[in-house]
Design a protein around this motif. Structure first.
Motif, PDB file in Angstrom:
ATOM      1  N   MET A  98     -11.698 -46.101  25.191  1.00 14.76           N
ATOM      2  CA  MET A  98     -11.782 -46.661  23.857  1.00 14.76           C
ATOM      3  C   MET A  98     -11.819 -45.548  22.804  1.00 14.76           C
ATOM      4  SD  MET A  98     -11.503 -49.768  24.544  1.00 14.76           S
ATOM      5  CE  MET A  98     -11.613 -50.829  25.962  1.00 14.76           C
ATOM      6  N   LEU A  99     -11.867 -45.921  21.556  1.00 16.27           N
ATOM      7  CA  LEU A  99     -11.799 -44.935  20.483  1.00 16.27           C
ATOM      8  C   LEU A  99     -12.895 -43.888  20.587  1.00 16.27           C
ATOM      9  CD1 LEU A  99     -10.576 -43.910  17.851  1.00 16.27           C
ATOM     10  CD2 LEU A  99     -11.983 -45.599  16.622  1.00 16.27           C
ATOM     11  N   SER A 100     -14.091 -44.307  20.967  1.00 12.20           N
ATOM     12  CA  SER A 100     -15.203 -43.358  21.045  1.00 12.20           C
ATOM     13  C   SER A 100     -14.933 -42.257  22.071  1.00 12.20           C
ATOM     14  CB  SER A 100     -16.501 -44.095  21.395  1.00 12.20           C
ATOM     15  OG  SER A 100     -16.378 -44.778  22.637  1.00 12.20           O
ATOM     16  N   ASP A 101     -14.184 -42.573  23.121  1.00 12.70           N
ATOM     17  CA  ASP A 101     -13.845 -41.556  24.122  1.00 12.70           C
ATOM     18  C   ASP A 101     -12.975 -40.468  23.508  1.00 12.70           C
ATOM     19  OD1 ASP A 101     -15.190 -42.966  26.181  1.00 12.70           O
ATOM     20  OD2 ASP A 101     -13.443 -44.265  26.448  1.00 12.70           O
ATOM     21  N   TYR A 102     -12.015 -40.858  22.694  1.00 13.44           N
ATOM     22  CA  TYR A 102     -11.133 -39.898  22.037  1.00 13.44           C
ATOM     23  C   TYR A 102     -11.890 -39.096  20.993  1.00 13.44           C
ATOM     24  CZ  TYR A 102      -7.277 -42.418  24.222  1.00 13.44           C
ATOM     25  OH  TYR A 102      -6.433 -42.985  25.133  1.00 13.44           O
ATOM     26  N   GLN A 103     -12.770 -39.750  20.274  1.00  8.42           N
ATOM     27  CA  GLN A 103     -13.549 -39.050  19.249  1.00  8.42           C
ATOM     28  C   GLN A 103     -14.394 -37.937  19.869  1.00  8.42           C
ATOM     29  OE1 GLN A 103     -15.560 -42.505  17.712  1.00  8.42           O
ATOM     30  NE2 GLN A 103     -14.160 -42.701  15.962  1.00  8.42           N
ATOM     31  N   GLY A 104     -15.065 -38.242  20.974  1.00  6.06           N
ATOM     32  CA  GLY A 104     -15.891 -37.233  21.621  1.00  6.06           C
ATOM     33  C   GLY A 104     -15.067 -36.099  22.189  1.00  6.06           C
ATOM     34  N   LEU A 105     -13.906 -36.416  22.767  1.00  8.39           N
ATOM     35  CA  LEU A 105     -13.058 -35.379  23.347  1.00  8.39           C
ATOM     36  C   LEU A 105     -12.500 -34.462  22.266  1.00  8.39           C
ATOM     37  CD1 LEU A 105     -11.761 -34.173  25.815  1.00  8.39           C
ATOM     38  CD2 LEU A 105      -9.982 -35.923  25.710  1.00  8.39           C
ATOM     39  N   VAL A 106     -12.073 -35.039  21.146  1.00 10.59           N
ATOM     40  CA  VAL A 106     -11.550 -34.233  20.040  1.00 10.59           C
ATOM     41  C   VAL A 106     -12.629 -33.333  19.470  1.00 10.59           C
ATOM     42  CG1 VAL A 106     -10.665 -34.352  17.676  1.00 10.59           C
ATOM     43  CG2 VAL A 106      -9.692 -35.831  19.437  1.00 10.59           C
ATOM     44  N   ASP A 107     -13.832 -33.853  19.313  1.00 14.29           N
ATOM     45  CA  ASP A 107     -14.938 -33.033  18.800  1.00 14.29           C
ATOM     46  C   ASP A 107     -15.170 -31.821  19.699  1.00 14.29           C
ATOM     47  OD1 ASP A 107     -15.394 -34.647  16.617  1.00 14.29           O
ATOM     48  OD2 ASP A 107     -16.984 -35.827  17.577  1.00 14.29           O
ATOM     49  N   ARG A 108     -15.096 -32.029  20.990  1.00  8.35           N
ATOM     50  CA  ARG A 108     -15.341 -30.920  21.919  1.00  8.35           C
ATOM     51  C   ARG A 108     -14.184 -29.921  21.929  1.00  8.35           C
ATOM     52  NH1 ARG A 108     -17.427 -35.391  24.712  1.00  8.35           N
ATOM     53  NH2 ARG A 108     -15.517 -35.652  25.946  1.00  8.35           N
ATOM     54  N   LEU A 109     -12.988 -30.395  21.716  1.00  5.28           N
ATOM     55  CA  LEU A 109     -11.830 -29.502  21.704  1.00  5.28           C
ATOM     56  C   LEU A 109     -11.778 -28.651  20.431  1.00  5.28           C
ATOM     57  CD1 LEU A 109      -9.101 -31.919  23.133  1.00  5.28           C
ATOM     58  CD2 LEU A 109      -9.902 -29.804  24.213  1.00  5.28           C
ATOM     59  N   VAL A 110     -12.138 -29.240  19.304  1.00  5.70           N
ATOM     60  CA  VAL A 110     -12.042 -28.531  18.017  1.00  5.70           C
ATOM     61  C   VAL A 110     -13.225 -27.589  17.814  1.00  5.70           C
ATOM     62  CG1 VAL A 110     -11.928 -28.802  15.511  1.00  5.70           C
ATOM     63  CG2 VAL A 110     -10.656 -30.380  16.990  1.00  5.70           C
ATOM     64  N   ARG A 111     -14.432 -28.045  18.106  1.00  2.00           N
ATOM     65  CA  ARG A 111     -15.640 -27.238  17.932  1.00  2.00           C
ATOM     66  C   ARG A 111     -15.781 -26.734  16.494  1.00  2.00           C
ATOM     67  NH1 ARG A 111     -19.141 -28.493  21.933  1.00  2.00           N
ATOM     68  NH2 ARG A 111     -18.154 -28.299  23.988  1.00  2.00           N
ATOM     69  N   ASP A 112     -15.835 -27.691  15.568  1.00  2.00           N
ATOM     70  CA  ASP A 112     -16.003 -27.350  14.151  1.00  2.00           C
ATOM     71  C   ASP A 112     -17.479 -27.151  13.871  1.00  2.00           C
ATOM     72  OD1 ASP A 112     -15.736 -27.078  11.389  1.00  2.00           O
ATOM     73  OD2 ASP A 112     -15.676 -29.258  11.067  1.00  2.00           O
ATOM     74  N   ASP A 113     -18.001 -26.014  14.306  1.00  2.00           N
ATOM     75  CA  ASP A 113     -19.442 -25.761  14.177  1.00  2.00           C
ATOM     76  C   ASP A 113     -19.903 -25.678  12.723  1.00  2.00           C
ATOM     77  OD1 ASP A 113     -19.578 -25.631  16.943  1.00  2.00           O
ATOM     78  OD2 ASP A 113     -19.201 -23.470  16.978  1.00  2.00           O
ATOM     79  N   GLN A 149       3.735 -50.721  18.805  1.00  2.00           N
ATOM     80  CA  GLN A 149       2.752 -49.665  18.643  1.00  2.00           C
ATOM     81  C   GLN A 149       1.636 -49.786  19.672  1.00  2.00           C
ATOM     82  OE1 GLN A 149       1.616 -50.436  14.571  1.00  2.00           O
ATOM     83  NE2 GLN A 149       2.867 -48.759  13.800  1.00  2.00           N
ATOM     84  N   HIS A 150       1.114 -48.620  20.073  1.00  3.07           N
ATOM     85  CA  HIS A 150      -0.080 -48.622  20.910  1.00  3.07           C
ATOM     86  C   HIS A 150      -1.292 -49.006  20.058  1.00  3.07           C
ATOM     87  CE1 HIS A 150       1.298 -47.042  24.766  1.00  3.07           C
ATOM     88  NE2 HIS A 150       2.193 -46.360  24.072  1.00  3.07           N
ATOM     89  N   ALA A 151      -2.277 -49.586  20.710  1.00  3.68           N
ATOM     90  CA  ALA A 151      -3.509 -49.991  20.020  1.00  3.68           C
ATOM     91  C   ALA A 151      -4.677 -49.174  20.542  1.00  3.68           C
ATOM     92  CB  ALA A 151      -3.774 -51.479  20.240  1.00  3.68           C
ATOM     93  N   LEU A 152      -5.512 -48.715  19.622  1.00  2.97           N
ATOM     94  CA  LEU A 152      -6.702 -47.947  19.990  1.00  2.97           C
ATOM     95  C   LEU A 152      -7.814 -48.277  19.008  1.00  2.97           C
ATOM     96  CD1 LEU A 152      -8.070 -45.787  21.707  1.00  2.97           C
ATOM     97  CD2 LEU A 152      -7.115 -44.050  20.180  1.00  2.97           C
ATOM     98  N   SER A 153      -8.877 -48.859  19.516  1.00  2.00           N
ATOM     99  CA  SER A 153     -10.003 -49.246  18.666  1.00  2.00           C
ATOM    100  C   SER A 153     -11.269 -49.241  19.517  1.00  2.00           C
ATOM    101  CB  SER A 153      -9.767 -50.641  18.074  1.00  2.00           C
ATOM    102  OG  SER A 153      -9.785 -51.631  19.094  1.00  2.00           O
ATOM    103  N   ALA A 154     -12.320 -49.769  18.948  1.00  2.00           N
ATOM    104  CA  ALA A 154     -13.589 -49.822  19.675  1.00  2.00           C
ATOM    105  C   ALA A 154     -13.538 -50.813  20.828  1.00  2.00           C
ATOM    106  CB  ALA A 154     -14.714 -50.194  18.716  1.00  2.00           C
ATOM    107  N   THR A 155     -12.571 -51.731  20.809  1.00  3.90           N
ATOM    108  CA  THR A 155     -12.506 -52.775  21.841  1.00  3.90           C
ATOM    109  C   THR A 155     -11.176 -52.807  22.590  1.00  3.90           C
ATOM    110  OG1 THR A 155     -11.739 -54.388  20.173  1.00  3.90           O
ATOM    111  CG2 THR A 155     -14.120 -54.258  20.582  1.00  3.90           C
ATOM    112  N   GLU A 156     -10.204 -51.995  22.184  1.00  2.00           N
ATOM    113  CA  GLU A 156      -8.871 -52.057  22.799  1.00  2.00           C
ATOM    114  C   GLU A 156      -8.282 -50.660  22.947  1.00  2.00           C
ATOM    115  OE1 GLU A 156      -4.669 -54.537  22.223  1.00  2.00           O
ATOM    116  OE2 GLU A 156      -6.049 -54.287  20.529  1.00  2.00           O
ATOM    117  N   ASP A 157      -7.651 -50.428  24.083  1.00  2.00           N
ATOM    118  CA  ASP A 157      -7.003 -49.147  24.348  1.00  2.00           C
ATOM    119  C   ASP A 157      -5.818 -49.400  25.267  1.00  2.00           C
ATOM    120  OD1 ASP A 157      -6.193 -46.605  24.901  1.00  2.00           O
ATOM    121  OD2 ASP A 157      -8.067 -45.931  25.810  1.00  2.00           O
TER     122      ASP A 157
END
Length: 217
Positions: free
Chosen positions: A1-16, A113-121
């Motif tokens: 879900m969207l939260s999975d992508y958000q966490g992965l992006v945060d870890r990849l970018v590391r905007d400390d 289009q692909h769908a990505l949200s809190a309830t759909e992926d």
């Protein structure tokens, strides 16, 4: 879900330093989703009843994004039978113009289009990392631009540090883009040549070549 992508992006970018906002991150994920859809569009299938020689678009069709992938009629044959058709913009909007007049429903295959949200992926789990890395590349480019344009540098060491950070994020952005392309098998496009050399066929008044002549005896 969207939260999975958000966490992965945060870890990849590391905007400390916290230069990016959550809205920046979510916008980058949305753009990555569009880019991914161009390489691997989501497939849609719907059985639609024609009106004469025209076919209404499926309910899931997204104008400006969806494309027509195929028309099957009659439905259920092995191998599948197809019927010619193409998109047509008429007075009542966009429809599919058919080559004949089917007596029953037509199976429409199309992209959407692909769908990505809190309830759909709708993305395959195997491609999750690739999409996150494209979004991270966009964010790293933003950070590289931010540090490159940061002119508040009264101390030389601070200026040098900003330049180093800019270079580091720019390099990371390039690497993430390469990894995205490699994961999806996308070849990096190169600029096409501005011109080409062609050989023109030219004849004289007798039909002979103007460029080549036989050997004189």
């Amino acid at each position: 879900m969207l939260s999975d992508y958000q966490g992965l992006v945060d870890r990849l970018v590391r905007d400390d330093a916290g230069k990016l906002t959550a809205a920046d991150r979510d916008e980058a994920i949305g753009l990555a989703l569009i880019r991914y859809g161009q390489a691997r569009p989501r497939q849609g299938v719907a059985d639609v009843t024609p009106t004469g020689d025209t076919l209404p678009l499926p309910a899931g069709w997204v104008v400006g994004s969806s494309t027509l992938a195929g028309l099957e009629y009659p439905i259920g044959q092995v191998p599948p039978a197809s019927i010619p058709g193409e998109l047509y913009l008429g007075p009542d909007g966009l429809v599919v113009m058919l080559a004949g007049r089917p007596a029953g429903p037509v199976r429409v295959r199309y992209t959407l289009q692909h769908a990505l949200s809190a309830t759909e992926d709708t993305l395959p789990p195997a491609d999750r990392e690739a999409v996150a890395k494209y979004a991270s590349a966009l964010l790293c480019e933003q950070l590289a631009s931010f540090y490159a344009s940061d002119t508040d540098s009264t101390i030389s060491a601070d200026r040098s540090f900003g330049q180093t950070r800019s270079q580091a994020f720019a390099a990371r952005a390039r690497e993430y883009r390469k990894q995205f392309q490699a994961a999806l098998g996308i070849e990096e496009k190169t600029a096409a040549p501005a011109g080409a050399v062609v050989q023109l066929k030219s004849t004289d008044s007798r039909g002979g070549s103007r460029m080549y002549h036989g050997r004189m005896g």
